[in-house]
Design a protein around this motif. Structure first.
Motif, PDB file in Angstrom:
ATOM      1  N   ASP A  46      39.766  42.129  45.645  1.00 30.25           N
ATOM      2  CA  ASP A  46      39.908  43.546  46.001  1.00 30.25           C
ATOM      3  C   ASP A  46      38.682  44.096  46.715  1.00 30.25           C
ATOM      4  OD1 ASP A  46      38.266  43.476  43.797  1.00 30.25           O
ATOM      5  OD2 ASP A  46      39.406  44.913  42.606  1.00 30.25           O
ATOM      6  N   TYR A  47      37.862  43.202  47.282  1.00 31.42           N
ATOM      7  CA  TYR A  47      36.748  43.601  48.141  1.00 31.42           C
ATOM      8  C   TYR A  47      36.996  43.078  49.557  1.00 31.42           C
ATOM      9  CZ  TYR A  47      33.711  45.226  44.342  1.00 31.42           C
ATOM     10  OH  TYR A  47      33.163  45.925  43.289  1.00 31.42           O
ATOM     11  N   SER A  54      39.524  39.517  52.776  1.00 31.71           N
ATOM     12  CA  SER A  54      39.406  39.842  51.355  1.00 31.71           C
ATOM     13  C   SER A  54      38.571  38.788  50.633  1.00 31.71           C
ATOM     14  CB  SER A  54      40.801  39.905  50.713  1.00 31.71           C
ATOM     15  OG  SER A  54      41.573  40.936  51.293  1.00 31.71           O
ATOM     16  N   ARG A  57      36.092  39.438  43.388  1.00 32.92           N
ATOM     17  CA  ARG A  57      35.029  40.146  42.675  1.00 32.92           C
ATOM     18  C   ARG A  57      33.869  39.197  42.380  1.00 32.92           C
ATOM     19  NH1 ARG A  57      39.191  42.853  38.280  1.00 32.92           N
ATOM     20  NH2 ARG A  57      40.298  44.188  39.771  1.00 32.92           N
ATOM     21  N   GLN A 187      37.659  47.235  42.176  1.00 32.98           N
ATOM     22  CA  GLN A 187      38.131  48.525  42.654  1.00 32.98           C
ATOM     23  C   GLN A 187      39.005  49.199  41.591  1.00 32.98           C
ATOM     24  OE1 GLN A 187      36.762  49.589  45.267  1.00 32.98           O
ATOM     25  NE2 GLN A 187      35.962  47.693  46.124  1.00 32.98           N
ATOM     26  N   ASN A 189      42.014  50.585  41.863  1.00 30.50           N
ATOM     27  CA  ASN A 189      43.459  50.373  41.924  1.00 30.50           C
ATOM     28  C   ASN A 189      43.825  49.032  41.292  1.00 30.50           C
ATOM     29  OD1 ASN A 189      41.969  49.550  44.398  1.00 30.50           O
ATOM     30  ND2 ASN A 189      43.885  48.497  44.860  1.00 30.50           N
ATOM     31  N   SER A 191      45.359  45.453  40.789  1.00 34.98           N
ATOM     32  CA  SER A 191      45.625  44.345  41.708  1.00 34.98           C
ATOM     33  C   SER A 191      46.110  43.137  40.915  1.00 34.98           C
ATOM     34  CB  SER A 191      44.356  43.965  42.478  1.00 34.98           C
ATOM     35  OG  SER A 191      43.872  45.056  43.231  1.00 34.98           O
ATOM     36  N   SER A 249      41.980  46.112  37.258  1.00 34.19           N
ATOM     37  CA  SER A 249      41.108  47.023  38.008  1.00 34.19           C
ATOM     38  C   SER A 249      39.794  47.097  37.244  1.00 34.19           C
ATOM     39  CB  SER A 249      41.737  48.419  38.119  1.00 34.19           C
ATOM     40  OG  SER A 249      41.883  48.993  36.824  1.00 34.19           O
TER      41      SER A 249
END
Length: 323
Positions: A46-47, A54, A57, A187, A189, A191, A249
């Motif tokens: 999510d980065y 992408s 983490r 993040q 949100n 995922s 998240s």
């Protein structure tokens, strides 16, 4: 200034640069132990990297660790560890960031989720055990930097959460214990969590039926709020629990709560520069006298004089009268 005077001055400066010993100077340094969560939720991508793709983490945290290490002044030290389930593993105690940077870089680059020895993720117990580890003499001067997304699997039973008041007693005995940083990775949100086979090949994503959505450990703190509660045969109820634990998240509220309990600072990992700034705050700085080489300064001055002496347009430069 004549050319002869210029050459003599350059020679003197060069000689000083060769013979000058290290001079003690007061400097500001830092001493950290990086402890990285390597559980499965850290594989969530999510980065976004510099190319617009992408990244996970885990990889984002590794990038931030290296960026922050490069920004620390020489004389600073970094140790490295990982944790999964509830136990930390110290890979090496703090070493000097300039002299040993190659070791730090190679070690961080090799960190991988497959190093995990257990699949569970008990963040609060892992933090507690890591803080206990930090009280060994080897790490007594170091500050903990704890990287995690805060996603526990299975969810913890609050009844059995560790009591951080014990660590407060240790803090009273050692004032430097308090300073530390929890870094929230991920993040806000939800995922999907990637699923991998034993060879590290992604085979899909975790589904709702793959993970527990509520704790089943120990006794419930308030049985009256549990659907289908039966004291003997169903202390956690007879109803099937379905939630969103198969999605992930960063659990910022939870991590901030842990930081408050452990008397640590909190920082969300947005960009690598944010971590660099957070680590170089006054609470983490150590003042000490360190032998420092200023020989390059005199060598640079000698080089400038030589350039001045032999530059073809030297006559147009400002002239200095030496009496």
């Amino acid at each position: 200034m004549t050319r002869l005077t210029c050459l003599i001055s350059a020679a003197i400066l060069l000689l000083i640069s060769l013979l000058l010993p290290l001079i003690p100077f007061p400097v500001k340094t830092y001493d950290f132990v990086y402890m990285l969560d390597i559980t499965r939720s850290m594989n969530v991508q999510d980065y976004t990297d510099s190319d617009g793709g992408s990244i996970s983490r885990l990889d984002k945290a590794k990038q931030a660790m290296l960026t922050s290490a490069r920004s620390l002044p020489c004389g600073s030290r970094i140790g490295l560890g990982v944790f999964t389930e509830r136990m930390p593993a110290l890979l090496f105690s703090p070493i000097e960031v300039c002299e040993d940077y190659a070791i730090i870089e190679a070690s961080i680059n090799q960190l991988d989720w497959r190093m995990a020895w257990v699949a569970d993720s008990n963040i609060t117990q892992g933090l507690y055990n890591t803080l206990e580890l930090m009280n060994y003499d080897l790490l007594a001067q170091s500050k903990l930097v704890f990287f995690s997304d805060g996603h526990e699997a299975p969810p913890i039973n609050p009844r059995y959460a560790p009591d951080y008041s014990y660590l407060e007693l240790l803090q009273d005995q050692a004032d430097n214990w308090r300073a530390g940083l929890i870094v929230g990775v991920g993040q806000s949100n939800l995922s999907k969590i990637p699923k991998y086979d034993e060879d590290g090949t992604q085979i899909g994503f975790y589904q709702a039926e793959d993970v527990p959505h509520a704790t089943r450990f120990g006794l419930p703190s308030d049985p009256t709020k549990i659907e289908g509660y039966i004291p003997r045969n169903g202390p956690w109820g007879t109803e099937k629990v379905v939630g969103t634990e198969h999605l992930s998240s960063v659990r910022e509220d939870y991590l901030k709560q842990l930081a408050e309990q452990a008397k640590m600072h909190y920082q969300h990992l947005d960009i690598s520069a944010s971590l660099t700034e957070a680590l170089q705050q006054p609470d983490f700085a150590q003042r000490k006298v360190q032998p420092t080489a200023i020989n390059p300064l005199f060598a640079s001055l000698a080089l400038l004089l030589l350039v001045y002496c032999y530059h073809p347009f030297r006559h147009k430069w400002p002239q200095f009268n030496v009496k």
